[in-house]
Design an enzyme around this catalytic site. Sequence first.
Site, PDB file in Angstrom:
ATOM      1  N   ARG A   1     -98.003  31.399 -68.993  1.00 11.98           N
ATOM      2  CA  ARG A   1     -96.668  31.768 -68.937  1.00 11.98           C
ATOM      3  C   ARG A   1     -96.104  31.236 -69.755  1.00 11.98           C
ATOM      4  O   ARG A   1     -96.593  29.476 -69.557  1.00 11.98           O
ATOM      5  CB  ARG A   1     -95.912  31.556 -67.691  1.00 11.98           C
ATOM      6  CG  ARG A   1     -96.078  33.028 -66.374  1.00 11.98           C
ATOM      7  CD  ARG A   1     -95.315  33.711 -66.583  1.00 11.98           C
ATOM      8  NE  ARG A   1     -96.114  34.863 -65.434  1.00 11.98           N
ATOM      9  CZ  ARG A   1     -96.670  35.502 -65.680  1.00 11.98           C
ATOM     10  NH1 ARG A   1     -97.552  35.289 -66.286  1.00 11.98           N
ATOM     11  NH2 ARG A   1     -96.739  36.572 -64.070  1.00 11.98           N
TER      12      ARG A   1
ATOM     13  N   HIS B   1     -99.357  39.452 -75.069  1.00 11.23           N
ATOM     14  CA  HIS B   1     -99.607  39.510 -73.234  1.00 11.23           C
ATOM     15  C   HIS B   1    -100.516  40.378 -72.966  1.00 11.23           C
ATOM     16  O   HIS B   1    -100.208  41.185 -72.005  1.00 11.23           O
ATOM     17  CB  HIS B   1     -98.185  39.659 -72.244  1.00 11.23           C
ATOM     18  CG  HIS B   1     -97.525  38.869 -71.242  1.00 11.23           C
ATOM     19  ND1 HIS B   1     -97.208  38.556 -70.349  1.00 11.23           N
ATOM     20  CD2 HIS B   1     -98.912  39.369 -70.207  1.00 11.23           C
ATOM     21  CE1 HIS B   1     -96.956  37.712 -69.654  1.00 11.23           C
ATOM     22  NE2 HIS B   1     -98.521  38.021 -69.046  1.00 11.23           N
TER      23      HIS B   1
ATOM     24  N   GLU C   1     -90.855  34.909 -72.000  1.00 17.42           N
ATOM     25  CA  GLU C   1     -91.571  35.917 -71.323  1.00 17.42           C
ATOM     26  C   GLU C   1     -91.190  35.370 -69.495  1.00 17.42           C
ATOM     27  O   GLU C   1     -91.462  36.241 -68.521  1.00 17.42           O
ATOM     28  CB  GLU C   1     -92.973  35.784 -72.057  1.00 17.42           C
ATOM     29  CG  GLU C   1     -92.983  36.551 -73.290  1.00 17.42           C
ATOM     30  CD  GLU C   1     -94.531  36.627 -73.353  1.00 17.42           C
ATOM     31  OE1 GLU C   1     -94.957  37.423 -72.167  1.00 17.42           O
ATOM     32  OE2 GLU C   1     -95.429  36.103 -74.459  1.00 17.42           O
TER      33      GLU C   1
END
Length: 338
Positions: A233, A302, A262
């Site tokens: 993350r 991602h 994000e």
Amino acid sequence: MKKIVFFETEGWEENFLTESLKDYQVTFYQEPLTEKNVNLAINADIISVFIYSQINKNILNQLPNLKLITTRSVGSDHIDLQETQNKNIAVCNVPAYGDRTVAEHTFALILALSRKIMFAYERTEKLNFDYHGLTGFDLFKKTIGIIGGGKIGINVAQIAKQGFEMNVLVSDPRPNQELANHYNFTYTDLDTLLQKSDIISLHAPYLPSTHHLINQENIHKIKKGAILINTSRGGLVDTQALLTALNEGILSGAGLDVLEEENEIKEESQLLSGKLPENTNLIKIIQNHQLVARNDVIITPHIAFNSIEALTNILKVTVDNISAFEKNQPINLVIFRN
């Protein structure tokens, strides 16, 4: 035939699920389940949803035959678990689906940095085959520090040990010595890991306690010349601290599959739906952080979770959840806790 209604599906998923659930009456809808369209599931015995279907008390009151909700996600906070318990409706999830997938992408980033793959590719695209400036380094016997010793972190440790004979350090708040003995790694504290690791790889969840785990205070403890990998993350790393470490030569490179803004994304597979939080502009975020233009940083959008195997595994686990429930041997149950 028992009736199963799937929401938030795509064509390829429907083909797989239809083939796997031949003994059921299966219906598919691309939209989320809402109070406005709850009639689509009115006679369902089982429903399957993703994270955009907000299953609340009003919806559950209109589904009298419902016995099982199987969500195709890790999280279940889109389901009123107290109400499902009150109505004796079981809830199952997909607790893990891409542990090996993310670990392999981690090493894709590591190898791209250690062997300067991107530089080499860009050079040969221009028909320039000069190898000067493309000297990399071996992973053999190097030390990798893994922050977060969960399933993904352990897969990274296994690849590092078996594939490259690396020395493996792991920092985790809940050490498991049996795992350490089995995979031949060593638990250590975060500061020691930063000081001794040639490669630092992040695999911790994003929590208040892990916010900016890598920050301005501890970046100077990092072994000079190390590389940082983040496939977990974005909020685990203070972006300004990362830029400082790169500018001062503390880090020789970084491989990032996630960025700091994000954190509102709850599920990796949410990215595939095209339904990101409002005002999310990943390209602008990257530009604002001055990372994309750097030669010592590799960024992927991602995609560490995004393999055919991992996405198919979500569906396989969903089918398994349904089959096990029908045999009165439920698996992957989500337990309501006050």
